[in-house]
Write a protein that holds these residues in place. Structure first.
Motif, PDB file in Angstrom:
ATOM      1  N   LEU A   1      47.966 110.681  45.681  1.00  0.00           N
ATOM      2  CA  LEU A   1      49.385 110.592  46.033  1.00  0.00           C
ATOM      3  C   LEU A   1      50.226 111.381  45.029  1.00  0.00           C
ATOM      4  N   ALA A   2      49.821 111.297  43.751  1.00  0.00           N
ATOM      5  CA  ALA A   2      50.607 111.927  42.682  1.00  0.00           C
ATOM      6  C   ALA A   2      50.351 113.432  42.572  1.00  0.00           C
ATOM      7  N   GLY A   3      49.446 113.945  43.391  1.00  0.00           N
ATOM      8  CA  GLY A   3      49.205 115.380  43.393  1.00  0.00           C
ATOM      9  C   GLY A   3      48.004 115.793  42.560  1.00  0.00           C
ATOM     10  N   SER A   4      47.740 115.062  41.468  1.00  0.00           N
ATOM     11  CA  SER A   4      46.600 115.407  40.627  1.00  0.00           C
ATOM     12  C   SER A   4      46.218 114.215  39.752  1.00  0.00           C
ATOM     13  N   MET A   5      44.913 114.040  39.568  1.00  0.00           N
ATOM     14  CA  MET A   5      44.401 113.026  38.633  1.00  0.00           C
ATOM     15  C   MET A   5      44.955 113.255  37.233  1.00  0.00           C
ATOM     16  N   GLY A   6      45.225 114.517  36.938  1.00  0.00           N
ATOM     17  CA  GLY A   6      45.653 114.893  35.584  1.00  0.00           C
ATOM     18  C   GLY A   6      47.010 114.338  35.200  1.00  0.00           C
ATOM     19  N   MET A   7      47.741 113.787  36.178  1.00  0.00           N
ATOM     20  CA  MET A   7      49.094 113.292  35.925  1.00  0.00           C
ATOM     21  C   MET A   7      49.119 111.832  35.496  1.00  0.00           C
ATOM     22  N   LEU A   8      48.014 111.092  35.752  1.00  0.00           N
ATOM     23  CA  LEU A   8      48.130 109.628  35.681  1.00  0.00           C
ATOM     24  C   LEU A   8      47.613 109.001  34.386  1.00  0.00           C
ATOM     25  N   PRO A   9      48.457 108.127  33.794  1.00  0.00           N
ATOM     26  CA  PRO A   9      48.104 107.431  32.558  1.00  0.00           C
ATOM     27  C   PRO A   9      47.549 106.043  32.842  1.00  0.00           C
ATOM     28  N   SER A  10      47.040 105.384  31.805  1.00  0.00           N
ATOM     29  CA  SER A  10      46.722 103.968  31.945  1.00  0.00           C
ATOM     30  C   SER A  10      46.822 103.264  30.604  1.00  0.00           C
ATOM     31  N   ALA A  11      47.042 101.964  30.696  1.00  0.00           N
ATOM     32  CA  ALA A  11      47.089 101.099  29.523  1.00  0.00           C
ATOM     33  C   ALA A  11      46.159  99.940  29.774  1.00  0.00           C
ATOM     34  N   SER A  12      45.312  99.619  28.794  1.00  0.00           N
ATOM     35  CA  SER A  12      44.441  98.462  28.925  1.00  0.00           C
ATOM     36  C   SER A  12      44.843  97.438  27.879  1.00  0.00           C
ATOM     37  N   LEU A  13      45.205  96.256  28.372  1.00  0.00           N
ATOM     38  CA  LEU A  13      45.772  95.233  27.502  1.00  0.00           C
ATOM     39  C   LEU A  13      44.962  93.950  27.561  1.00  0.00           C
ATOM     40  N   GLY A  14      45.035  93.171  26.482  1.00  0.00           N
ATOM     41  CA  GLY A  14      44.295  91.909  26.449  1.00  0.00           C
ATOM     42  C   GLY A  14      45.081  90.842  25.739  1.00  0.00           C
ATOM     43  N   GLU A  15      44.361  89.898  25.134  1.00  0.00           N
ATOM     44  CA  GLU A  15      45.032  88.792  24.449  1.00  0.00           C
ATOM     45  C   GLU A  15      45.699  89.282  23.166  1.00  0.00           C
ATOM     46  N   SER A  16      45.070  90.226  22.471  1.00  0.00           N
ATOM     47  CA  SER A  16      45.660  90.697  21.217  1.00  0.00           C
ATOM     48  C   SER A  16      46.631  91.838  21.518  1.00  0.00           C
ATOM     49  N   THR A  17      47.324  92.318  20.489  1.00  0.00           N
ATOM     50  CA  THR A  17      48.297  93.381  20.728  1.00  0.00           C
ATOM     51  C   THR A  17      47.646  94.760  20.725  1.00  0.00           C
TER      52      THR A  17
ATOM     53  N   ILE B   1      43.601 108.529  33.437  1.00  0.00           N
ATOM     54  CA  ILE B   1      42.581 107.998  34.357  1.00  0.00           C
ATOM     55  C   ILE B   1      41.534 109.063  34.717  1.00  0.00           C
ATOM     56  N   HIS B   2      41.812 110.327  34.371  1.00  0.00           N
ATOM     57  CA  HIS B   2      40.838 111.367  34.706  1.00  0.00           C
ATOM     58  C   HIS B   2      39.621 111.315  33.783  1.00  0.00           C
ATOM     59  N   GLY B   3      38.584 112.046  34.149  1.00  0.00           N
ATOM     60  CA  GLY B   3      37.359 112.076  33.355  1.00  0.00           C
ATOM     61  C   GLY B   3      37.326 113.269  32.406  1.00  0.00           C
ATOM     62  N   SER B   4      36.120 113.632  31.963  1.00  0.00           N
ATOM     63  CA  SER B   4      35.969 114.645  30.919  1.00  0.00           C
ATOM     64  C   SER B   4      35.979 116.074  31.468  1.00  0.00           C
ATOM     65  N   ALA B   5      35.983 116.223  32.794  1.00  0.00           N
ATOM     66  CA  ALA B   5      36.098 117.522  33.474  1.00  0.00           C
ATOM     67  C   ALA B   5      35.280 118.629  32.810  1.00  0.00           C
ATOM     68  N   PRO B   6      33.948 118.483  32.748  1.00  0.00           N
ATOM     69  CA  PRO B   6      33.107 119.466  32.045  1.00  0.00           C
ATOM     70  C   PRO B   6      33.294 120.892  32.567  1.00  0.00           C
ATOM     71  N   ASP B   7      33.672 121.034  33.839  1.00  0.00           N
ATOM     72  CA  ASP B   7      33.831 122.380  34.419  1.00  0.00           C
ATOM     73  C   ASP B   7      34.932 123.197  33.753  1.00  0.00           C
ATOM     74  N   ILE B   8      35.963 122.524  33.215  1.00  0.00           N
ATOM     75  CA  ILE B   8      37.045 123.292  32.578  1.00  0.00           C
ATOM     76  C   ILE B   8      37.138 123.035  31.068  1.00  0.00           C
ATOM     77  N   ALA B   9      36.195 122.254  30.537  1.00  0.00           N
ATOM     78  CA  ALA B   9      36.253 121.921  29.100  1.00  0.00           C
ATOM     79  C   ALA B   9      36.178 123.179  28.246  1.00  0.00           C
ATOM     80  N   GLY B  10      36.981 123.215  27.182  1.00  0.00           N
ATOM     81  CA  GLY B  10      36.956 124.336  26.251  1.00  0.00           C
ATOM     82  C   GLY B  10      37.823 125.502  26.680  1.00  0.00           C
ATOM     83  N   LYS B  11      38.374 125.445  27.891  1.00  0.00           N
ATOM     84  CA  LYS B  11      39.187 126.569  28.372  1.00  0.00           C
ATOM     85  C   LYS B  11      40.669 126.416  28.023  1.00  0.00           C
ATOM     86  N   GLY B  12      41.060 125.224  27.585  1.00  0.00           N
ATOM     87  CA  GLY B  12      42.467 125.011  27.220  1.00  0.00           C
ATOM     88  C   GLY B  12      43.396 125.006  28.412  1.00  0.00           C
ATOM     89  N   ILE B  13      42.902 124.622  29.573  1.00  0.00           N
ATOM     90  CA  ILE B  13      43.771 124.653  30.764  1.00  0.00           C
ATOM     91  C   ILE B  13      43.979 123.268  31.398  1.00  0.00           C
TER      92      ILE B  13
END
Ligand code: IPM
Ligand code: MG
Length: 352
Positions: free
Chosen positions: A256-272, A279-291
């Motif tokens: 919906l947002a157009g790209s996985m690359g746009m979306l953040p996440s926060a994981s919270l628990g009992e402590s602060t 939310i995206h992965g390590s994208a090995p296909d473009i790793a090291g290219k700076g893009i």
């Protein structure tokens, strides 16, 4: 104020996007007179290579003693051997469990300037503002028994979908609390027509719903939810669901947002101590290219400021800067442009 942030850049594009989020945080620190102490540690495939373990006890301790943890991504073909004793993903799961971060918040908003970039029709995307609350430390990812054996001469594999009442109750309460500050609607997603764990999930959702009369509660089967997310995304506000369903639905929602690359996440628990990651992965296909698009990580650092450091004004400053940067037409390759990871971050920093 001085805050300690542990960085886990991880694998693939992880280090590239985390480096840019750090520059954004440094710019916030100098503008608002905070001091952030960053300590960088290995986690994931890089940690397997260096220490023979995807998450060492020392690294987990350095995460627990920080105010917050910012993570890039883990994994890659190098560590994909199905027979391997350790995997990068195991480190991530052990980290989530070790920090006790049971609630993964994944906001999905659609920037008007990116509507053209989604495969959905722009009129379906108008006004989409969803917060997926994914249970993160239970369910199929962690249940026992789990493993492989040979039974009656046949090879067998087992995973277990297990939930305790308290695990469902705490995430449900959080979902209702978050709905109070939004459009006051909770969609609880389960598979109660088939799964026993989902019937407990639905029972507790109903109980918590009764304790929150000001919030509208809908129960939806996960198959229906996967369809509604595409046919009527604007009808959804807070979506609360178990670990695996949440994993699948949020990749779908990212479209919906157009790209996985746009979306953040926060994981919270009992402590602060919160854990923040795109939310995206390590994208090995473009790793090291700076893009790679750094926005998912930069927006994750805004969530870090909001939830762990309680710096709401600073968090909003980053979010506004990202919005304005997109409005002004800045684009990395995933959203149809030519900017590098560094250049996109530069544009955002200029707007701060
Ligand atoms: C995510 C990822 C992880 C998950 C993987 C890398 C273990 O897909 O954060 O959504 O399944 O939780
Ligand atoms: Mg996922």
């Amino acid at each position: 104020m001085n805050f300690k942030i542990t960085l886990l850049p991880g694998d693939g594009i992880g280090p590239e996007v985390v480096a840019e989020a750090v520059r954004v945080l440094e710019s916030i620190a100098s503008k608002y007179k905070h001091s952030f102490t960053f300590q960088e540690r290995l986690m994931g495939g890089c940690s397997i290579d260096a220490y023979g373990s995807s998450l060492t006890d020392e690294t987990l301790a350095d995460c627990k003693s920080a105010d917050a943890v910012l993570l890039g991504a883990v994994g890659g073909p190098k560590w994909d051997d199905p027979a391997a004793k350790d995997r990068p993903e195991r480190g991530l799961l052990a980290l989530r469990k070790g920090l006790g971060v049971f609630a993964n918040l994944r906001p999905v908003k659609v920037h008007p300037a990116l509507m053209e970039w989604s495969p959905l029709k722009p009129e379906k995307l108008q006004g989409v503002d969803i917060l997926v609350v994914r249970e993160l430390t239970g369910g199929l990812y962690f249940g026992f028994p789990k493993g492989r054996d040979v039974k009656d001469g046949r090879e067998r594999a087992v995973d277990t979908l297990e939930y305790y009442d308290y695990e469902i109750k705490r995430i449900m309460k959080l979902a209702f609390d978050l709905a109070k500050g939004r459009r006051k609607k909770v969609t609880s997603v389960d598979k109660a027509n088939v799964l026993e764990s989902s019937r407990l999930w639905r029972q507790i959702a109903t109980q918590v719903g009764k304790e929150n009369p000001g919030i509208e509660l809908d129960h939806m089967l996960v198959d229906t939810a996967s369809m509604k997310l595409i046919t009527a995304p604007v009808s959804m506000d807070v979506v609360v669901t178990e670990n695996m369903f949440g994993d699948i639905l949020t990749d779908e929602a990212s479209v919906l947002a157009g790209s996985m690359g746009m979306l953040p996440s926060a994981s919270l628990g009992e402590s602060t101590v919160g854990l923040y990651e795109p939310i995206h992965g390590s994208a090995p296909d473009i790793a090291g290219k700076g893009i790679a698009n750094p926005i998912g990580t930069i927006l994750s650092s805004a969530m870090l400021l909001r939830h762990s450091l309680k710096l709401e004004v600073e968090a909003e400053a980053i979010e506004t800067a990202v919005d304005e940067t997109i409005t002004a037409g800045a684009r990395t390759a995933d959203i149809g442009g030519k900017l590098t990871t560094r250049q996109m971050a530069d544009e955002i920093i200029k707007k701060l």
